[in-house]
Design a protein around this motif. Structure first.
Motif, PDB file in Angstrom:
ATOM      1  N   LEU A 135       0.836  -1.203   0.000  1.00 51.53           N
ATOM      2  CA  LEU A 135       0.000   0.000   0.000  1.00 51.53           C
ATOM      3  C   LEU A 135       0.872   1.253   0.000  1.00 51.53           C
ATOM      4  O   LEU A 135       0.619   2.208  -0.740  1.00 51.53           O
ATOM      5  N   ARG A 152      -2.914  10.168  -1.208  1.00 55.38           N
ATOM      6  CA  ARG A 152      -3.269   9.576   0.093  1.00 55.38           C
ATOM      7  C   ARG A 152      -4.163   8.376  -0.142  1.00 55.38           C
ATOM      8  O   ARG A 152      -5.049   8.412  -1.003  1.00 55.38           O
ATOM      9  N   LEU A 153      -3.926   7.336   0.640  1.00 56.10           N
ATOM     10  CA  LEU A 153      -4.770   6.150   0.560  1.00 56.10           C
ATOM     11  C   LEU A 153      -5.581   6.039   1.846  1.00 56.10           C
ATOM     12  O   LEU A 153      -5.087   6.362   2.927  1.00 56.10           O
ATOM     13  N   SER A 154      -6.797   5.625   1.729  1.00 52.98           N
ATOM     14  CA  SER A 154      -7.617   5.381   2.914  1.00 52.98           C
ATOM     15  C   SER A 154      -8.655   4.314   2.568  1.00 52.98           C
ATOM     16  O   SER A 154      -8.802   3.931   1.405  1.00 52.98           O
ATOM     17  N   LEU A 155      -9.349   3.864   3.588  1.00 53.98           N
ATOM     18  CA  LEU A 155     -10.379   2.846   3.393  1.00 53.98           C
ATOM     19  C   LEU A 155     -11.715   3.377   3.874  1.00 53.98           C
ATOM     20  O   LEU A 155     -11.769   4.216   4.780  1.00 53.98           O
TER      21      LEU A 155
END
Lengths: 547, 219
Positions: A135, A152-155
């Motif tokens: 990730l 930016r990575l998010s869930l």
């Protein structure tokens, strides 16, 4: 109701596992009061809102607004989630796994979502471990494309329990970029072979790296100097025909000159009747390259290219010079008249830099092998292997260190522009620009070796250390400014320089190595990246009498 | 214009740009005494000094919002004991806090690592995360024999959010494996360093770094 029940269970869990605090006797303190937040009881009402219901995403969705159309609509499989999701406990850590329902792209105003998704190594239905290092690498890979200033990575929760949607939020940067801008001074020779003290050269390489948001890169470059011109057009499609293959094509044209001869040059050439400081080679190149590439992982790519060129070289009838103490004929390293060059190339790129222009950590490996073979129609037959590796590391005090190694070899009969040129290794001489050589000088020779006898070589190696001090970081037109200094040592040699070195050199002096250094600024801007180096100018200061 | 003159002018221009850009950076502390100060409570637990202090401000609004991103966030705190007017620390205590928001259970799963606080917790909101991860409560600091009687000492802390270097985290993990109270450090320790090396702001080593000192205490 179910949600309330869940929270109740959590509260009870908290009570059960609340840390035991030892009773401690107060001692004298200065300032008196207990820190305000230390013993604050936890409020019963949660302050963190649960994630919103799954929204759909689109190209052009502002980063702070919920998207409206799913990028990767997925029908969640009925039975996949339960077995693979939930809390995973291992010694010293708690892991979380979900089933990926889809991937959503936000903040992309011009880049197509599929272009972003190309760099995400996950697909709907995959098990997603929140601790997966891929990730973070995916974030670096997206930053490395040069399309984005921030990623930016998010869930967020999916439509079914145990399912999540991976949200990729991007902030785009200007995609019309100046890849390279060359302006410099060199010392060359006029067409009659007479040395000139100073001439100017320049060039520019511009590309639209994200044409109409498709990820297609279309660019062109031009380099100019006295009686020389180089042109390139370049097309790269990272998703050729919607596949996972990258396609690229390059068209090239060079009207070039080069300068030969160390000392006491004699030339038999109708164009060089009077002054003969140097023997001048003139040649043209026209051709193109097509290629395809594929990802081998998040950080690794493999390319295959085919290149075909027509060469027209005009050589002096004969020429000689002094190599060491001996007079010998000059080898112009290109066949006279019209010839054909046909090569196959395989390139491996491994890139884990945290950003492409002013990286602070990560590695970059560039490894390629060329094969020019007669069965492919080539008048030249050779194999060339070249590797270049860099490692960036942040230092404790905020500066950045780069270690760089570079080595290569050419085996066989290659034209001069395929060989290793001393200016590409010494910072004190101009690099070649679009394969054009603007300078007639040899290496400054700080170490007093026979490197002054070598301008082109079959073998080359370099070790370099670069130290960067970040001066400025911004988010508008200028993203960063670093001052840098670098130092290195390099060697360039032909096979005979190793087996039969120039006469007149003994001991250490027979090893064609030299020292190089540079000092300047590296600037990352909305328009592209620029390096202002001072060593090129410093190279005009005579060292050991070498002009 | 000679090349030397051009070189000299360009050198001057580079130097001016560098000096100007440097001047725009906030001034860095050169001694632990210059760090911003905040209050702490100290207490003796037999011969072990414990401290309580807060660094909730390390999580600003954007970082707090990222707590619910579903991806892990780490808050790593190092607290060094200094003698007044001495740039070399005499003791160190560390604590790391790994936070993961469980999207479906709607709880934050927190893994604490540090002297005497190893373990997992589950909290239901950001306030709970702050309480566990952005406050030190009765943190074991140093054994009395390591302190100089009658001399003023203070704590200087570095708090990193998402430190990038895995080496630093690994060093911190190894440090906390020591028995509680065994906090003395020497030049051979991995986390040892001069004040400037330890505390001067590092660019790009974490999402946010907070440094501060506490008021002095005299053993």
């Amino acid at each position: 109701m179910a949600r309330h029940a869940t929270r109740l269970v959590c509260l009870l869990t908290l009570v059960a596992i609340a840390p035991r605090t030892s009773r401690a006797e107060p001692i004298k303190t200065w300032g008196g009061e207990t820190p305000a937040d230390v013993a604050t009881p936890e409020p019963s009402a949660p302050t963190t809102e649960p994630p919103p219901a799954p929204p759909p995403a689109t190209i052009g969705t502002p980063i702070d607004e919920p998207p409206t159309v799913p990028v990767t609509p997925v029908a969640p499989p009925e039975d996949a989630a339960a077995a693979t999701t939930g809390v995973v406990r291992a010694p010293g850590r708690v892991g979380l796994r979900y089933t990926l329902e889809g991937i959503e792209v936000r903040g992309n105003t011009s880049t197509l979502a599929r272009v972003v998704l190309r760099y995400v190594p996950l697909k709907a239905g995959d098990t997603l471990d929140v601790d997966d290092k891929e990730l973070e690498l995916t974030r670096f890979r997206l930053l490395g494309t040069g399309y984005f200033r921030d990623v930016r990575l998010s869930l967020r929760r999916g439509t079914r329990r145990g399912f999540v949607v991976l949200v990729v939020s991007v902030v785009e940067r200007n995609t019309i970029v100046v890849n390279d801008l060359w302006l410099g001074l060199s010392t060359d020779a006029d067409p009659s072979g007479a040395a000139r003290p100073l001439t100017a050269y320049g060039g520019i390489d511009i590309a639209e790296t994200n044409l109409a948001g498709t990820g297609v890169s279309l660019g062109g470059a031009v380099a100019l100097a006295d009686s020389q011109i180089g042109l390139r057009t370049r097309f790269v499609n990272p998703q050729f025909l919607g596949s996972s293959w990258t396609a690229e094509a390059v068209l090239l044209y060079n009207n070039a000159r080069d300068f030969f001869g160390n000392k006491d040059v004699l030339v038999d050439d109708p164009r060089q009747q009077i002054s003969q400081d140097y023997a001048v080679l003139q040649y043209r190149r026209f051709g193109g390259m097509v290629g395809a590439g594929h990802d081998l992982g998040v950080s690794t790519q493999l390319f295959f290219d085919y290149r075909m060129e027509k060469l027209d070289a005009s050589l002096p009838l004969a020429a000689s010079h002094h190599r060491g103490l001996d007079v010998e004929p000059i080898d112009f390293q290109i066949a006279p008249g019209t010839t054909l060059l046909s090569t196959l190339r395989a390139t491996l790129i491994h890139d884990t830099r945290d950003e492409p222009v002013l990286p602070t950590r990560g590695d970059h490996l560039y490894l390629y092998a060329d094969a020019a073979l007669a069965p492919l129609g080539s008048d030249y037959s050779y194999v060339k292997i070249h590797a270049r590796a860099s490692h960036w590391m942040p230092l404790k005090w905020g500066h950045v260190l780069r270690l760089e190694g570079n080595a290569g070899g050419v085996f066989g009969n290659a034209p001069l522009f395929e060989k290793f040129y001393v200016g590409d290794y010494s910072d004190l001489l101009p690099d070649r620009v679009l394969d054009l050589n603007f300078d007639r000088r040899t290496s400054p020779n700080f170490l007093g070796t026979d490197i002054v006898e070598v301008r082109y070589g079959q073998y080359a190696a370099k070790a370099n250390l670069e130290y960067r001090i970040p001066l400025y970081r911004g988010t508008r037109s200028v993203y960063g400014v670093d001052v840098f200094t670098s130092a290195g040592i390099f060697a360039i040699a032909d096979a005979r320089d190793l087996s039969q070195h120039a006469r007149g050199y003994t001991g250490f002096a027979t090893i064609p190595i030299d020292f190089t250094f540079n000092l300047g600024l590296k600037i990352d801007t909305q328009a592209g990246a620029f390096t202002l180096g001072l060593s090129n100018l410093l190279g005009f200061v005579p060292i050991r009498g070498n002009p | 214009v000679s090349p030397r003159a051009v070189f000299a002018w360009l050198s001057l221009a580079v130097a001016l740009v560098a000096v100007d850009a440097r001047a725009q950076q906030p001034a860095q502390p050169t001694a632990p005494q210059q760090l911003p100060s905040r209050q702490a409570n100290y207490a003796w637990d037999k011969t072990l000094l414990r401290a309580s202090f807060s660094f909730r401000d390390v999580l600003d609004k954007p970082l707090t919002a990222r707590l619910t991103s579903g991806l892990p966030m780490v808050i790593a705190m190092r607290a060094y004991v200094f003698r007044e007017n001495d740039p070399t620390p005499v003791a160190l205590t560390v604590r790391t806090c790994s936070i993961k928001f469980d999207l479906w259970e709607e709880v934050f799963r927190v893994t604490l690592t540090g002297q005497g606080v190893d373990g997992e917790r589950a909290v239901i909101n950001a306030e709970g995360v702050l309480r566990l991860c952005a406050e030190a409560r009765n943190l074991p600091i140093v054994d009395r024999p390591l302190l100089t009687a009658g001399a003023a000492h203070f704590l200087a802390a570095i708090v990193d959010v998402n430190p990038v270097s895995p080496q630093v985290l690994e060093q911190m993990r190894q440090w906390v494996a020591r028995p509680t109270g065994s906090t003395g450090i020497g030049p051979g320790d991995a986390l040892f360093g001069s004040f400037v090396g330890l505390f001067v702001r590092q660019i790009g080593t974490s999402d946010k770094t907070l440094t501060f000192r506490t008021q002095a205490f005299t053993p």
